[in-house]
Design a protein around this motif. Structure first.
Motif, PDB file in Angstrom:
ATOM      1  N   ILE A 108       8.446   4.559  -2.743  1.00 15.56           N
ATOM      2  CA  ILE A 108       7.414   4.294  -1.735  1.00 15.56           C
ATOM      3  C   ILE A 108       6.177   3.684  -2.386  1.00 15.56           C
ATOM      4  N   LEU A 109       5.749   4.280  -3.512  1.00 15.66           N
ATOM      5  CA  LEU A 109       4.592   3.758  -4.224  1.00 15.66           C
ATOM      6  C   LEU A 109       4.854   2.338  -4.744  1.00 15.66           C
ATOM      7  N   LEU A 110       6.093   2.093  -5.177  1.00 18.08           N
ATOM      8  CA  LEU A 110       6.452   0.771  -5.687  1.00 18.08           C
ATOM      9  C   LEU A 110       6.306  -0.297  -4.599  1.00 18.08           C
ATOM     10  N   ILE A 111       6.869  -0.015  -3.440  1.00 16.00           N
ATOM     11  CA  ILE A 111       6.818  -0.986  -2.334  1.00 16.00           C
ATOM     12  C   ILE A 111       5.388  -1.214  -1.871  1.00 16.00           C
ATOM     13  N   ILE A 112       4.655  -0.098  -1.678  1.00 13.29           N
ATOM     14  CA  ILE A 112       3.283  -0.217  -1.185  1.00 13.29           C
ATOM     15  C   ILE A 112       2.384  -0.933  -2.186  1.00 13.29           C
ATOM     16  N   SER A 113       2.481  -0.540  -3.460  1.00  9.36           N
ATOM     17  CA  SER A 113       1.615  -1.139  -4.487  1.00  9.36           C
ATOM     18  C   SER A 113       1.917  -2.617  -4.685  1.00  9.36           C
ATOM     19  N   PHE A 114       3.209  -2.996  -4.643  1.00 10.77           N
ATOM     20  CA  PHE A 114       3.563  -4.404  -4.795  1.00 10.77           C
ATOM     21  C   PHE A 114       2.968  -5.228  -3.661  1.00 10.77           C
ATOM     22  N   ARG A 115       3.072  -4.699  -2.434  1.00  9.37           N
ATOM     23  CA  ARG A 115       2.523  -5.431  -1.289  1.00  9.37           C
ATOM     24  C   ARG A 115       1.003  -5.528  -1.359  1.00  9.37           C
ATOM     25  N   ILE A 116       0.362  -4.445  -1.805  1.00  7.58           N
ATOM     26  CA  ILE A 116      -1.104  -4.467  -1.923  1.00  7.58           C
ATOM     27  C   ILE A 116      -1.541  -5.483  -2.974  1.00  7.58           C
ATOM     28  N   VAL A 117      -0.848  -5.500  -4.111  1.00  5.66           N
ATOM     29  CA  VAL A 117      -1.184  -6.447  -5.181  1.00  5.66           C
ATOM     30  C   VAL A 117      -1.023  -7.884  -4.680  1.00  5.66           C
ATOM     31  N   THR A 118       0.094  -8.160  -3.997  1.00  3.46           N
ATOM     32  CA  THR A 118       0.335  -9.513  -3.478  1.00  3.46           C
ATOM     33  C   THR A 118      -0.730  -9.902  -2.460  1.00  3.46           C
ATOM     34  N   TRP A 119      -1.060  -8.983  -1.559  1.00  4.76           N
ATOM     35  CA  TRP A 119      -2.042  -9.268  -0.505  1.00  4.76           C
ATOM     36  C   TRP A 119      -3.427  -9.531  -1.091  1.00  4.76           C
ATOM     37  N   ILE A 120      -3.860  -8.662  -2.026  1.00  4.45           N
ATOM     38  CA  ILE A 120      -5.199  -8.795  -2.598  1.00  4.45           C
ATOM     39  C   ILE A 120      -5.323 -10.073  -3.417  1.00  4.45           C
ATOM     40  N   THR A 121      -4.341 -10.324  -4.293  1.00  8.01           N
ATOM     41  CA  THR A 121      -4.427 -11.511  -5.161  1.00  8.01           C
ATOM     42  C   THR A 121      -4.377 -12.804  -4.353  1.00  8.01           C
ATOM     43  N   ARG A 122      -3.573 -12.828  -3.298  1.00  7.30           N
ATOM     44  CA  ARG A 122      -3.506 -14.041  -2.480  1.00  7.30           C
ATOM     45  C   ARG A 122      -4.792 -14.254  -1.688  1.00  7.30           C
ATOM     46  N   ARG A 123      -5.399 -13.166  -1.237  1.00  3.37           N
ATOM     47  CA  ARG A 123      -6.683 -13.287  -0.529  1.00  3.37           C
ATOM     48  C   ARG A 123      -7.754 -13.857  -1.469  1.00  3.37           C
ATOM     49  N   ILE A 124      -7.808 -13.325  -2.677  1.00  3.29           N
ATOM     50  CA  ILE A 124      -8.794 -13.819  -3.646  1.00  3.29           C
ATOM     51  C   ILE A 124      -8.503 -15.270  -4.005  1.00  3.29           C
ATOM     52  N   GLU A 125      -7.220 -15.577  -4.197  1.00  2.00           N
ATOM     53  CA  GLU A 125      -6.823 -16.942  -4.543  1.00  2.00           C
ATOM     54  C   GLU A 125      -7.248 -17.940  -3.458  1.00  2.00           C
ATOM     55  N   LYS A 126      -6.949 -17.621  -2.196  1.00  2.00           N
ATOM     56  CA  LYS A 126      -7.308 -18.517  -1.097  1.00  2.00           C
ATOM     57  C   LYS A 126      -8.820 -18.668  -0.970  1.00  2.00           C
ATOM     58  N   ARG A 127      -9.544 -17.566  -1.179  1.00  2.00           N
ATOM     59  CA  ARG A 127     -10.998 -17.633  -1.061  1.00  2.00           C
ATOM     60  C   ARG A 127     -11.593 -18.525  -2.137  1.00  2.00           C
TER      61      ARG A 127
END
Length: 273
Positions: free
Chosen positions: A28-47
């Motif tokens: 559960i932690l693996l799935i959630i953390s991977f999605r959070i990392v992808t979401w945060i890094t892509r948000r920063i990248e786009k900004r």
């Protein structure tokens, strides 16, 4: 119930309430953390890209590598949480890495090529290039390959090793492009009139630039007739619109002015004895 069966059930229950719960939590932690990392890094990248603080090509590549590194660290932490000896696992991974490195020696040249492309910057994302026998728009630049989209919507994954050492034509680097078109008229036709008709059509097109000015002159004399070239400058994005428009409009204008374009034909004469 037999003693052995009871022991098996007890072991299963004991495993489920200890290691089993740990594995479920880790997944559960693996799935959630991977999605959070992808979401945060892509948000920063786009900004960063939208604010034009960093180059799009370099930013995309760096954040892709950053996501992989963070996910590896998270995976290692979760393996330690499960009680697996990470020191032994690290040694195993290192050994596997050496074996893979020897087996895929060609990938190292692609890695070096990717670094060279990022440093020399012969092209960037969204550029239209021709290299290695392919033409297309650069959609993504990775460490070992570059992703191109052709005009007929095919996707080409070009290895960075050969790509970095090949001749690259970048059609998007400059703001202006020149449209060169050749038209052949019969030798008996008035070439000056043809030049004037062709140049008028080019200058009347809304997307043809006035500066640099278009020109129309004789290119060569052939057995088929006189070839006239017209060269007009356009904005890069307007190249293909002007290319096809001039092909059609100039042919129409030549016909309307009675200027004949030669047709290849073969005359056969039969000689009788």
């Amino acid at each position: 119930m037999a003693d052995w069966l009871q022991n098996v059930l007890d072991n299963i229950i004991n495993w489920a309430t200890t290691a089993g719960i740990r594995i479920i939590i880790a997944l559960i932690l693996l799935i959630i953390s991977f999605r959070i990392v992808t979401w945060i890094t892509r948000r920063i990248e786009k900004r960063l890209i939208n604010k034009k603080k960093l180059d799009k090509t370099l930013t995309s590549t760096l954040f892709y590598a950053l996501r992989i590194v963070i996910k590896i660290v998270i995976l290692a932490c979760l393996i330690g949480y499960l009680g697996i000896d990470t020191a032994g696992l690290a040694a195993l991974i290192a050994s596997i890495g050496v074996g893979i490195g020897l087996a895929v020696n060609g990938a190292l040249s692609n890695l070096a090529g990717g670094v060279l492309i990022l440093i020399t910057r012969p092209f960037k994302i969204d550029d239209y290039i021709s290299a290695g026998g392919f033409e297309g728009t650069v959609e993504d630049i990775r460490i070992v390959y570059t992703k191109l989209r052709t005009v007929d919507n095919k996707v080409v994954y070009a290895p960075n090793g050969p790509l970095s050492s090949s001749t690259i034509v970048n059609f998007s680097e400059k703001d202006l492009r020149r449209v060169d078109l050749n038209f052949t008229i019969e030798k008996k036709e008035d070439y000056k009139k043809a030049e004037e008709v062709i140049l008028n059509v080019a200058n009347s097109h809304a997307k043809v630039l006035k500066d640099p000015a278009a020109m129309s002159r004789i290119l060569e004399h052939t057995t088929n007739g006189t070839t006239i070239v017209v060269r007009s400058w356009v904005k890069n994005a307007d190249y293909w619109d002007v290319f096809f428009d001039l092909q059609e409009n100039i042919k129409k204008a030549l016909d309307e002015n009675g200027i004949v374009m030669p047709i290849n034909q073969l005359d056969v004469r039969v000689k009788k004895d």
